[in-house]
Design an enzyme around this catalytic site. Structure first.
Site, PDB file in Angstrom:
ATOM      1  N   GLY B  41       0.848  -1.197   0.000  1.00  9.24           N
ATOM      2  CA  GLY B  41       0.000   0.000   0.000  1.00  9.24           C
ATOM      3  C   GLY B  41       0.877   1.238   0.000  1.00  9.24           C
ATOM      4  N   GLY B  43      -0.621   4.647   0.164  1.00  5.96           N
ATOM      5  CA  GLY B  43      -1.364   5.857   0.489  1.00  5.96           C
ATOM      6  C   GLY B  43      -0.554   6.663   1.486  1.00  5.96           C
ATOM      7  N   HIS B 267     -20.702   8.985   6.911  1.00  7.77           N
ATOM      8  CA  HIS B 267     -20.468  10.429   6.854  1.00  7.77           C
ATOM      9  C   HIS B 267     -21.771  11.159   6.525  1.00  7.77           C
ATOM     10  CE1 HIS B 267     -18.810  14.276   5.801  1.00  7.77           C
ATOM     11  NE2 HIS B 267     -17.596  13.879   6.118  1.00  7.77           N
ATOM     12  N   SER B 285     -17.371  17.726   1.627  1.00 10.84           N
ATOM     13  CA  SER B 285     -16.512  17.837   2.818  1.00 10.84           C
ATOM     14  C   SER B 285     -17.227  18.369   4.047  1.00 10.84           C
ATOM     15  CB  SER B 285     -15.349  18.768   2.494  1.00 10.84           C
ATOM     16  OG  SER B 285     -14.698  19.142   3.684  1.00 10.84           O
ATOM     17  N   ARG B 331     -19.611  13.261  13.271  1.00 11.29           N
ATOM     18  CA  ARG B 331     -20.232  12.627  12.111  1.00 11.29           C
ATOM     19  C   ARG B 331     -21.297  11.607  12.465  1.00 11.29           C
ATOM     20  NH1 ARG B 331     -14.691  11.984   8.506  1.00 11.29           N
ATOM     21  NH2 ARG B 331     -14.598  14.207   7.990  1.00 11.29           N
ATOM     22  N   GLU B 426      -5.593   3.366   8.084  1.00 12.97           N
ATOM     23  CA  GLU B 426      -6.970   2.904   8.232  1.00 12.97           C
ATOM     24  C   GLU B 426      -7.051   1.384   8.361  1.00 12.97           C
ATOM     25  OE1 GLU B 426      -9.625   4.419   5.219  1.00 12.97           O
ATOM     26  OE2 GLU B 426     -11.356   3.368   6.034  1.00 12.97           O
ATOM     27  N   LEU B 442      -6.111  11.626   8.109  1.00 13.63           N
ATOM     28  CA  LEU B 442      -4.851  12.030   7.491  1.00 13.63           C
ATOM     29  C   LEU B 442      -3.774  12.099   8.568  1.00 13.63           C
ATOM     30  CD1 LEU B 442      -6.169  14.826   5.101  1.00 13.63           C
ATOM     31  CD2 LEU B 442      -5.932  12.389   4.689  1.00 13.63           C
TER      32      LEU B 442
END
Lengths: 270, 639
Positions: B41, B43, B267, B285, B331, B426, B442
């Site tokens: 990965g 990311g 979300h 967002s 959220r 994650e 992030l």
């Protein structure tokens, strides 16, 4: 209540480039796409067509896609001759079927460029962009060695302009749109982003020389200033960055030609 | 039963990480190059880990299924990244960020991990700026901040609505530098299809080249998985289409425990579903909630256009229900509130599954140009998808699957219960508890890659003799490769009637209905019947055309959906067993009269880590108690 759409479904013909592999000969094949909703994205329409092809025992059309929200830069079709299709400032995945009409024939091809060989059908190999980045598209900053982020104020205008360039999604539409298959918009966006920032000054000359030279060796063409690239760019990155890079390249070339070489080179990370 | 030792260092909370760093083992610089580390990965977590480890001198091999590391779905994160810099002088501190994140997770994360995250958050911003990430700035040249949900300070750093993109490009540039220097051996179009465990330790992976179909074996001294979340188990989500659970699921099947798989983030602000063909839900967002006001008509079945509904007949329900946080409620809370409104028949749009996110007040207050500068790209995305202008009429939004807090179990060193297997970002379960606050993903991805793993991996490697890694033709490698080939052959040989997407859609519907925003015992029990039945149907009648030795996207999807079928079942089992409501896990049986989550700290103040027992066998539920030494698990209140 705001209705999402009141339009009826419609049908189009897809004229798609099929190519079994990098060495195989390719050609266009027509497929019907029926009962298309105008609210479908172009890629969702391809999903539907692919499920129908699968049911008929035909291998589905290979196409590159991932985020489907215009940011990852994976999707890459040329639609009716335009990279990323008819919309301005959008990627293929953000192209919606409402841009087409009942009975249209839609021609779908891979991005065409010598430096982007076809992998299969609509999928191309864009590893050349990564190679350009690896040659110099960075600021050396080892984790743990950074000063406080606010130690270096950066004028908002510079930061904003750097961000305009940094938005590049690396899709390659600029290359596909250019009659010379030049990568100047892509490379200049990278060079512009890092070169506009004070952190990027130490490696500025080295960066532009290395990236441009790598670009040249990978089979991309030259720029003849017709700006098809910025017109096709899904992020509308300005061709002004090309002019900026040319200036940087010239200055860096001059400086490197007249600068006495240090007795001891090296000391890099590797 | 697996042993789950969290290895949380002793001592005061604020000193744990510093103390741990000085006590764990080091690998001397000359020995580092003798160790080979595999990173799967690329990311935020994977790229930052691969580049940082290579910078330290380890030999790194990085595998990514995308055609370039820059495509990983971290790139789509919009709003921002939290850091306790207190540049706004508004009372922020490491402790407050720690506390907000722990509370935001509904007290289901480890104190020590969350505190470390808050501590290193400040280094992340420094690191990113040094790399040239063009964060938003004020006219004076200093960094700008915005507010995000679940906090009463402005601590979120951002780069327009493309923060994830800019952070990923920063990490990608660091990775590119190391690839260019020959310090990272990068393999693109390479999907991990199995983990190889030798003598109880993770020592390699099996990779399929997605372009050529070639299957290869790779051995290493340690394996790092940074392969992201598994929200695509719901089919429709804000994830990229390629995001999948395969790497972590196959590690689970090799013995790594899967922790809290039922913790899913829904979300609140996404563009509503429009039709059956839909492949993707697009996020709007959370930063929009800084200036947008969420409302629905007071009256059920009100079909008037939003402009025709007078102020007195609108219900700004988040401001009404949660006056101190208002539209910036976390959220999970905002999503459930939207669901309740729609369940009452007050939803808007043609499907009735939507509420308004209205910018009229902000446009009046700030003017359209200022709103355009802040959110222009998001308004453009909304327009592309819906053909409506959010400058003229409110956006219609509805909750959608966005993030998974669950993942492979890891200790404080980010090592799973299989020694030598590390899990970052994650893909692990560690820092967000039962709900993640906005702008924290992030932060965690980069914290793990830049500032945690470079220290903690040394502690493991120092115990491994240099050069002792097994050869890639050891029997364990051959067996794993044979398993992978067997599965590929089975998929291609089934030649059934239905494409893979048919099963993915069906699974997604079961998961959304039974294991989505609200869960019940009866619903979950039904899902535990439905999913195995669907799996049987999949095995008997999936149609995977083409061959194994070329680019075959149907084959890729078949493997991923097969794993989602297994994972979905485990998620339902986890949700059924957790007889409480917490964060994103809402069991209708466990709520207060006002509809808020009713936790049961006594019975469920723990991590549930599931251990695979073999095909068709019920997995074992291990628990790791959450011992709160410094904070009180209290009722989460945003009112």
């Amino acid at each position: 209540m705001v209705a999402a759409s009141t339009l009826k479904t419609f049908s189009v013909t897809l004229r798609v480039w099929r190519q079994a592999g990098p060495a195989a000969a390719g050609g266009f094949v027509d497929y019907p796409a029926k009962d298309i909703s105008p609210d479908m994205s172009f890629l969702e329409m391809l999903d539907v067509v692919n499920d129908e092809l699968t049911a008929k025992g035909i291998e589905p059309i290979a196409f590159a896609h991932d985020c489907r929200e215009g940011i990852c830069g994976t999707c890459s079709c040329t639609i009716n001759g335009k990279p990323h299709g008819p919309g301005k400032g959008v990627a293929t995945c953000q192209t919606y079927m409402r841009s087409f009409s009942d009975g249209d024939t839609i021609v779908v091809e891979p991005f065409r460029a010598r430096a982007f060989p076809v992998v299969k059908d609509l999928v191309t190999d864009r590893a050349a962009f990564d190679k350009i980045q690896q040659s110099g598209g960075f600021i050396t900053a080892r984790a743990g060695s950074a000063p406080d982020a606010n130690a270096l104020p950066i004028p908002k205008g510079d930061a904003d302009l750097a961000m305009d360039a940094a938005q590049c999604i690396g899709c390659g539409a600029c290359v596909a749109a250019c009659k010379n298959a030049s990568a100047m918009l892509f490379v200049s966006a990278k060079v512009g982003h890092l070169g506009l920032l004070p952190q990027g000054q130490a490696e500025r000359d080295r960066r532009v020389l290395a990236m441009v030279n790598t670009m040249d060796t990978l089979g991309f063409g030259s720029c003849t200033n017709q700006y098809e690239c910025s017109a096709a760019c899904p992020k509308l990155i300005s061709h002004d960055f090309i002019a900026r890079m040319n200036r940087d390249y010239l200055t860096a070339s001059l400086r490197s030609a007249f600068k006495p070489a240090p007795a001891n080179t090296g000391g890099g990370a590797a | 039963m697996a042993t789950l030792d969290s290895k949380i260092p002793s001592g005061p909370l604020a000193d744990k990480w510093r103390k741990h760093k000085t006590e764990i083992k080091l690998v001397n610089p000359a020995n580092k190059r003798k160790y080979e580390v595999i990173v799967v990965g690329a990311g935020l977590a994977g790229s930052s880990a691969a580049s940082s480890l290579a910078d330290l001198g380890y030999k790194v091999k990085c595998f990514v299924f995308h055609d370039s590391p820059r495509r990983a779905h971290s790139i789509a994160a919009q709003g921002g990244i939290n850091a306790a810099k207190n540049y706004q002088n508004d009372g922020d501190s490491v402790h407050r960020l720690f506390y907000d994140t722990l509370k935001g997770g509904d007290y289901r994360a480890r104190e020590a991990n969350v505190h470390r995250l808050a501590e290193v958050s400040v280094n992340i911003i420094d690191q990113c700026v040094a790399q040239g990430v063009p964060f938003a700035r004020e006219y004076g040249g200093l960094l700008a901040n915005r507010s995000f949900g679940g906090a009463q300070v402005s601590r979120t750093f951002y780069a327009r609505g493309q923060t994830g993109q800019q952070l990923l490009l920063g990490a990608y540039s660091a990775l590119s530098r190391m690839v260019g220097a020959g310090a990272v051996d990068l393999h693109t179009n390479s999907e991990m299809l199995d983990l190889v465990v030798v003598g109880g330790q993770a020592k390699g992976v099996i990779i399929r080249n997605l372009v050529t179909g070639e299957i290869s074996r790779h051995s290493a001294d340690a394996v790092i998985l940074a392969t992201g979340g598994y929200g695509n188990v719901f089919n429709l989500s804000t994830y990229a289409r390629g995001s999948n659970t395969t790497a972590i699921w196959r590690a689970y099947k090799r013995g790594a425990c899967m922790a809290n798989p039922c913790y899913t983030q829904i979300h609140p602000t996404c563009i509503p579903v429009s039709g059956d063909y839909q492949s993707k839900l697009t996020l709007m967002s959370e930063s929009l909630r800084n200036d947008g006001r969420i409302w629905a008509p007071k009256k059920a079945g009100d079909t008037r256009a939003p402009a025709a509904i007078p102020e007195s007949e609108r219900d700004y329900y988040l401001e009404r229900l949660y006056p101190s946080f208002g539209n910036l409620a976390p959220r999970d809370i905002a999503s459930r509130a939207a669901k309740r409104i729609c369940d009452e028949g007050r939803g808007v749009g043609s499907t009735g599954l939507g509420v308004y996110l209205d910018f009229a007040d902000a446009i009046n207050r700030l003017g359209e140009p200022a709103v355009r500068e802040r959110y222009g790209n998001l308004f453009d995305i909304y327009h592309e998808i819906t053909a409506e202008s959010a400058y003229k009429a409110p956006m219609r939004i509805y909750p959608a699957v966005h993030y998974t807090m669950g993942g492979l179990w890891v200790d404080y060193n980010l090592m799973s219960n299989i020694p030598g297997l590390f899990v970052l970002g994650e893909a692990n379960f560690s820092d967000h508890g039962a709900n993640r606050l906005g702008a924290s993903a992030l932060m965690q991805g980069l914290a793990d890659g830049y500032f945690v793993i470079p220290y903690t991996i040394g502690d493991y490697l120092a115990g491994q003799k240099p050069g002792s890694r097994p050869a890639a033709d050891a029997p364990e490698f051959r067996q794993a490769e044979a398993d992978v080939r067997g599965q590929t052959t089975r998929f291609l040989a089934t030649k059934g009637k239905q494409p893979v997407s048919h099963f993915h859609k069906k699974l997604g519907k079961i998961m959304w209905d039974r294991c989505g925003m609200a869960r019940t015992k009866a619903g979950l029990e039904a899902a535990l019947q439905e999913i195995p039945a669907l799996r049987e149907e999949f095995n008997a009648s999936v149609n995977v055309p083409g061959s194994a030795d070329t680019l075959n996207q149907s084959l890729e999807k078949a493997g991923r959906v097969a794993d989602f079928l297994d994972l979905g079942e485990l998620m339902c089992r986890d949700a059924l067993t957790r007889e409480e409501s917490c964060g994103g896990h809402f069991r209708e049986e466990h709520q207060y009269p006002d509809g808020e989550c009713k936790r049961d700290d006594e019975k469920f103040g723990h991590v549930a880590a599931w251990e695979y027992q073999g095909e068709g066998k019920t997995p074992v539920r291990n628990t790791e108690p959450l011992n709160y030494e410094f904070t009180k698990m209290s009722l989460r209140n945003y009112k």
